[in-house]
Every structure is written in C-alpha cells, then in structure tokens.
Design a protein around this motif. Structure first.
Motif, PDB file in Angstrom:
ATOM      1  N   GLU A   1       0.871  -1.159   0.000  1.00 13.72           N
ATOM      2  CA  GLU A   1       0.000   0.000   0.000  1.00 13.72           C
ATOM      3  C   GLU A   1       0.916   1.219   0.000  1.00 13.72           C
ATOM      4  OE1 GLU A   1      -3.220   0.073   2.691  1.00 13.72           O
ATOM      5  OE2 GLU A   1      -3.878   2.048   2.001  1.00 13.72           O
TER       6      GLU A   1
ATOM      7  N   TYR B   1       3.126  11.488   1.834  1.00 16.02           N
ATOM      8  CA  TYR B   1       3.029  12.381   2.975  1.00 16.02           C
ATOM      9  C   TYR B   1       3.683  13.698   2.599  1.00 16.02           C
ATOM     10  CZ  TYR B   1       1.346   8.981   6.431  1.00 16.02           C
ATOM     11  OH  TYR B   1       0.583   8.089   7.142  1.00 16.02           O
TER      12      TYR B   1
ATOM     13  N   LEU C   1       4.302  16.222   9.763  1.00 18.27           N
ATOM     14  CA  LEU C   1       4.094  15.351   8.614  1.00 18.27           C
ATOM     15  C   LEU C   1       2.605  14.978   8.533  1.00 18.27           C
ATOM     16  CD1 LEU C   1       6.117  14.029   6.629  1.00 18.27           C
ATOM     17  CD2 LEU C   1       6.151  12.044   8.144  1.00 18.27           C
TER      18      LEU C   1
ATOM     19  N   ARG D   1      -3.418   8.323  -0.403  1.00 23.27           N
ATOM     20  CA  ARG D   1      -3.047   6.910  -0.388  1.00 23.27           C
ATOM     21  C   ARG D   1      -3.663   6.258  -1.610  1.00 23.27           C
ATOM     22  NH1 ARG D   1      -5.852   4.710   5.089  1.00 23.27           N
ATOM     23  NH2 ARG D   1      -5.028   2.739   4.352  1.00 23.27           N
TER      24      ARG D   1
ATOM     25  N   SER E   1       3.591   0.571   2.890  1.00 20.89           N
ATOM     26  CA  SER E   1       3.239  -0.331   3.974  1.00 20.89           C
ATOM     27  C   SER E   1       2.885  -1.670   3.368  1.00 20.89           C
ATOM     28  CB  SER E   1       2.059   0.213   4.774  1.00 20.89           C
ATOM     29  OG  SER E   1       1.721  -0.680   5.810  1.00 20.89           O
TER      30      SER E   1
ATOM     31  N   ASN F   1       2.222  -7.659   6.468  1.00 22.25           N
ATOM     32  CA  ASN F   1       2.856  -7.575   7.769  1.00 22.25           C
ATOM     33  C   ASN F   1       1.843  -7.707   8.901  1.00 22.25           C
ATOM     34  OD1 ASN F   1       5.315  -7.165   6.578  1.00 22.25           O
ATOM     35  ND2 ASN F   1       5.140  -4.942   6.621  1.00 22.25           N
ATOM     36  N   ALA F   2       2.326  -8.095  10.058  1.00 21.20           N
ATOM     37  CA  ALA F   2       1.469  -8.146  11.244  1.00 21.20           C
ATOM     38  C   ALA F   2       1.059  -6.738  11.649  1.00 21.20           C
ATOM     39  CB  ALA F   2       2.197  -8.840  12.379  1.00 21.20           C
TER      40      ALA F   2
ATOM     41  N   ASN G   1       1.555  -2.295  10.607  1.00 21.74           N
ATOM     42  CA  ASN G   1       1.469  -1.429   9.428  1.00 21.74           C
ATOM     43  C   ASN G   1       2.615  -0.423   9.412  1.00 21.74           C
ATOM     44  OD1 ASN G   1       0.474   0.005  11.607  1.00 21.74           O
ATOM     45  ND2 ASN G   1      -1.033   1.134  10.415  1.00 21.74           N
TER      46      ASN G   1
ATOM     47  N   TYR H   1       9.332   6.608  14.972  1.00 15.19           N
ATOM     48  CA  TYR H   1      10.246   6.745  13.839  1.00 15.19           C
ATOM     49  C   TYR H   1      11.395   7.678  14.229  1.00 15.19           C
ATOM     50  CZ  TYR H   1       6.452   4.815  11.003  1.00 15.19           C
ATOM     51  OH  TYR H   1       5.461   4.004  10.488  1.00 15.19           O
TER      52      TYR H   1
ATOM     53  N   PRO I   1      11.899   9.487   7.496  1.00 15.03           N
ATOM     54  CA  PRO I   1      11.743   8.785   8.772  1.00 15.03           C
ATOM     55  C   PRO I   1      12.047   7.293   8.633  1.00 15.03           C
ATOM     56  CG  PRO I   1       9.863  10.222   8.350  1.00 15.03           C
ATOM     57  CD  PRO I   1      10.656  10.167   7.083  1.00 15.03           C
TER      58      PRO I   1
ATOM     59  N   PHE J   1      11.527   3.571  10.614  1.00 17.74           N
ATOM     60  CA  PHE J   1      10.689   2.895  11.592  1.00 17.74           C
ATOM     61  C   PHE J   1      11.524   2.256  12.696  1.00 17.74           C
ATOM     62  CE2 PHE J   1       7.042   0.688  13.114  1.00 17.74           C
ATOM     63  CZ  PHE J   1       7.406  -0.622  13.383  1.00 17.74           C
TER      64      PHE J   1
ATOM     65  N   GLN K   1       6.592  -0.566  16.767  1.00 20.04           N
ATOM     66  CA  GLN K   1       5.170  -0.278  16.882  1.00 20.04           C
ATOM     67  C   GLN K   1       4.587  -1.028  18.077  1.00 20.04           C
ATOM     68  OE1 GLN K   1       1.856  -1.852  14.070  1.00 20.04           O
ATOM     69  NE2 GLN K   1       2.237   0.243  13.369  1.00 20.04           N
TER      70      GLN K   1
ATOM     71  N   ARG L   1       4.661  -4.940  18.537  1.00 24.27           N
ATOM     72  CA  ARG L   1       4.098  -5.772  17.481  1.00 24.27           C
ATOM     73  C   ARG L   1       5.062  -5.924  16.297  1.00 24.27           C
ATOM     74  NH1 ARG L   1      -1.834  -4.586  14.967  1.00 24.27           N
ATOM     75  NH2 ARG L   1      -0.874  -2.682  14.177  1.00 24.27           N
ATOM     76  N   GLN L   2       5.814  -4.861  16.048  1.00 25.49           N
ATOM     77  CA  GLN L   2       6.747  -4.865  14.937  1.00 25.49           C
ATOM     78  C   GLN L   2       7.967  -4.071  15.337  1.00 25.49           C
ATOM     79  OE1 GLN L   2       4.650  -3.296  11.440  1.00 25.49           O
ATOM     80  NE2 GLN L   2       5.569  -4.856  10.174  1.00 25.49           N
TER      81      GLN L   2
ATOM     82  N   SER M   1      -2.435   5.259  15.035  1.00 24.98           N
ATOM     83  CA  SER M   1      -3.423   4.761  14.080  1.00 24.98           C
ATOM     84  C   SER M   1      -4.412   3.875  14.823  1.00 24.98           C
ATOM     85  CB  SER M   1      -2.748   3.987  12.938  1.00 24.98           C
ATOM     86  OG  SER M   1      -1.969   2.923  13.450  1.00 24.98           O
TER      87      SER M   1
ATOM     88  N   ALA N   1      -6.330  -7.148  12.931  1.00 30.43           N
ATOM     89  CA  ALA N   1      -4.956  -7.465  13.324  1.00 30.43           C
ATOM     90  C   ALA N   1      -3.956  -7.079  12.244  1.00 30.43           C
ATOM     91  CB  ALA N   1      -4.834  -8.941  13.644  1.00 30.43           C
ATOM     92  N   THR N   2      -4.322  -7.172  10.988  1.00 29.42           N
ATOM     93  CA  THR N   2      -3.405  -6.796   9.915  1.00 29.42           C
ATOM     94  C   THR N   2      -4.060  -5.725   9.059  1.00 29.42           C
ATOM     95  OG1 THR N   2      -4.271  -8.503   8.435  1.00 29.42           O
ATOM     96  CG2 THR N   2      -2.406  -9.108   9.813  1.00 29.42           C
ATOM     97  N   GLY N   3      -3.287  -5.134   8.251  1.00 28.99           N
ATOM     98  CA  GLY N   3      -3.823  -4.106   7.364  1.00 28.99           C
ATOM     99  C   GLY N   3      -3.145  -2.770   7.578  1.00 28.99           C
ATOM    100  N   ALA N   4      -3.167  -1.957   6.593  1.00 31.20           N
ATOM    101  CA  ALA N   4      -2.501  -0.650   6.654  1.00 31.20           C
ATOM    102  C   ALA N   4      -3.545   0.414   6.929  1.00 31.20           C
ATOM    103  CB  ALA N   4      -1.785  -0.371   5.341  1.00 31.20           C
ATOM    104  N   ASP N   5      -3.412   1.061   8.067  1.00 29.67           N
ATOM    105  CA  ASP N   5      -4.331   2.137   8.422  1.00 29.67           C
ATOM    106  C   ASP N   5      -3.582   3.445   8.516  1.00 29.67           C
ATOM    107  OD1 ASP N   5      -5.278  -0.450  10.421  1.00 29.67           O
ATOM    108  OD2 ASP N   5      -6.683   0.368   8.970  1.00 29.67           O
ATOM    109  N   THR N   6      -4.243   4.505   8.210  1.00 31.75           N
ATOM    110  CA  THR N   6      -3.577   5.801   8.141  1.00 31.75           C
ATOM    111  C   THR N   6      -2.896   6.140   9.456  1.00 31.75           C
ATOM    112  OG1 THR N   6      -5.164   6.614   6.527  1.00 31.75           O
ATOM    113  CG2 THR N   6      -3.901   8.254   7.736  1.00 31.75           C
ATOM    114  N   GLN N   7      -1.639   6.505   9.370  1.00 30.86           N
ATOM    115  CA  GLN N   7      -0.890   6.926  10.549  1.00 30.86           C
ATOM    116  C   GLN N   7      -0.845   8.443  10.614  1.00 30.86           C
ATOM    117  OE1 GLN N   7       2.785   4.914  11.421  1.00 30.86           O
ATOM    118  NE2 GLN N   7       2.108   3.024  10.436  1.00 30.86           N
TER     119      GLN N   7
ATOM    120  N   PHE O   1       0.845  11.721  12.473  1.00 29.08           N
ATOM    121  CA  PHE O   1       2.117  12.016  13.121  1.00 29.08           C
ATOM    122  C   PHE O   1       2.031  13.169  14.107  1.00 29.08           C
ATOM    123  CE2 PHE O   1       5.351   9.375  11.151  1.00 29.08           C
ATOM    124  CZ  PHE O   1       4.633   8.817  10.116  1.00 29.08           C
TER     125      PHE O   1
END
Lengths: 111, 116
Positions: A32, A36, A44, A49, A90, A94-95, A97, B35, B43, B45, B48, B55-56, B94, B99-105, B107
């Motif tokens: 994905e 930014y 930021l 997206r 992203s 992955n576990a 994001n 970050y 930035p 990472f 998280q 988690r990561q 976010s 459990a997974t997926g990309a959600d808007t972060q 800052f």
C-alpha cells in the motif's frame, strides 16, 4: 525487504508548470503506497493513499505495479505546494502497518 | 482533539546518558509507532506498539526500547546514547480495525534530540 526510492532531492518549478515527483518501490508482497507532505514548520501529514484513488489539492498518484512506481503529479503547481514530500510504503502482509519512507523530495514552486 | 502530542519538544543529552520520550495518540487510536528522522533523510521505523506489546520492530539495536500504557500512550527509551542518535523522533498513531492491514498513521510534531 521493503525499499522506497525518491531519486530527486530537490525539484524546482515555476508557478503554473506541471509537477511530477518520482517514487519507486521494492516489495515482494502486496504494497500500500502513500504520499506524505510536510509544510514549513508543520508536522508530517498524509496527502493521499493509493487505495483511496482521491485527488487532494489537485495532486494525483497512480500505482504502477509493472514499473513498481507511485509518482505524484499535479498539472499546475501553486506556490503553496512548496514543501517536503515523502513517498511511503506499507506491506499489507505484515502483522503491523509499519511505514517505509523514501528520502524525500523538496518541491520549490517559484512565482 | 489536539491530535498526536509529544513531549518534550527539544532535549539535549550527553553521550552515555539515557532518555525517555513520550507520546499521546490521537483520540480513538490504539496503535503507536515510533520513527527516527535524521537530518536530510526520511523517517525510519523503530517499532510499533499495540495492546501494550511490541508488534513490529525495525532495524534498531536493543538500546531502543518502548512501552505502551493502558491509555494507549507510549514511551520511547534510548540507553547509552551515541552521537549518532541525534535526530527528530516522531510518534505516529493509528487505529487497528483488524490485526493486519494498513491504516492511516497520524504524526506528532516530534522531539528533537541532540546528543553532545
């Protein structure tokens, strides 16, 4: 491994000229992609997206999986577009994001 | 909603010292990411936190550790500071719909750490 490359550190254009900020990525899974933006003295913030397929402030970006690119475009640059732009990736597999950022491109729009 | 907040704004430390940076997520968010942004770079990472657990994790040494509290706020701790740790430290929050997926972060403004 995830990698994002923004080949231009600085892009300078005149007001009203078209703008294209380049972004290439490397990722073996299903990515994905995000753009930014950081305006002077501001935090930021998300510009757009790829899954939203929106046009924000006249900017658009199309994910090209064949060329692994996600270039940001605007047909007519405005002075208020001057800022730092970061492309980010992203991995959906992955576990979490986590975002992997490119090095950024500074856009300067001259009057 | 003030959005993501971070404290302190600036910090000056000497080599070998330890530092703690703090972050409060945006209202309704349950996930916090940290970050590191060195001068002139994008930035990078660090790690998280979700449900009070890491988690990561990115490619950072064990000197970098963190914590998430029940109210979702978070701390970043760095031990045995090196000159190379001088950077802007960004917190992002976010909401994990799943459990997974990309959600808007979103800052925060960052904490500028200078190591002398």
């Amino acid at each position: 491994a995830q990698r994002v490359t923004q080949p231009e550190k600085l892009l300078s254009v005149f007001k009203g000229a078209p703008v294209e900020l380049k972004c290439n990525y490397s990722y073996s899974g299903s990515p994905e992609l995000f753009w930014y933006v950081q305006y002077s003295r501001q935090r930021l913030q998300l510009l757009l997206r790829h899954i939203s397929r929106e046009s924000i402030k006249g900017f658009t970006a199309d994910l090209n999986k064949g060329e692994t690119s996600f270039h940001l475009k605007k047909p007519f640059a405005q002075e208020e577009d001057s800022a730092m732009y970061y492309c980010a990736l992203s991995g959906r597999d992955n576990a979490g994001n986590m975002l992997t950022f490119g090095g950024g491109t500074r856009l300067m729009v001259k009057p | 909603d003030a959005g993501v907040t971070q404290s302190p704004t600036h910090l000056i430390k000497t080599r070998g010292q330890q530092v703690t940076l703090r972050c409060s997520p945006k209202s309704g968010h349950d996930t916090v990411s940290w970050y590191q942004q060195a001068l002139g770079q994008g930035p990078q990472f660090i790690f998280q936190y979700y449900e009070e657990e890491e988690r990561q994790r990115g490619n950072f040494p064990d000197r970098f550790s963190g914590h998430q509290f029940p109210n979702y706020s978070s701390e970043l701790n760095v031990n045995a500071l090196l000159l190379g740790d001088s950077a802007l430290y960004l917190c992002a929050s976010s909401f994990s719909l799943q459990a997974t997926g990309a959600d808007t972060q979103y800052f925060g403004p960052g904490t500028r750490l200078t190591v002398l």
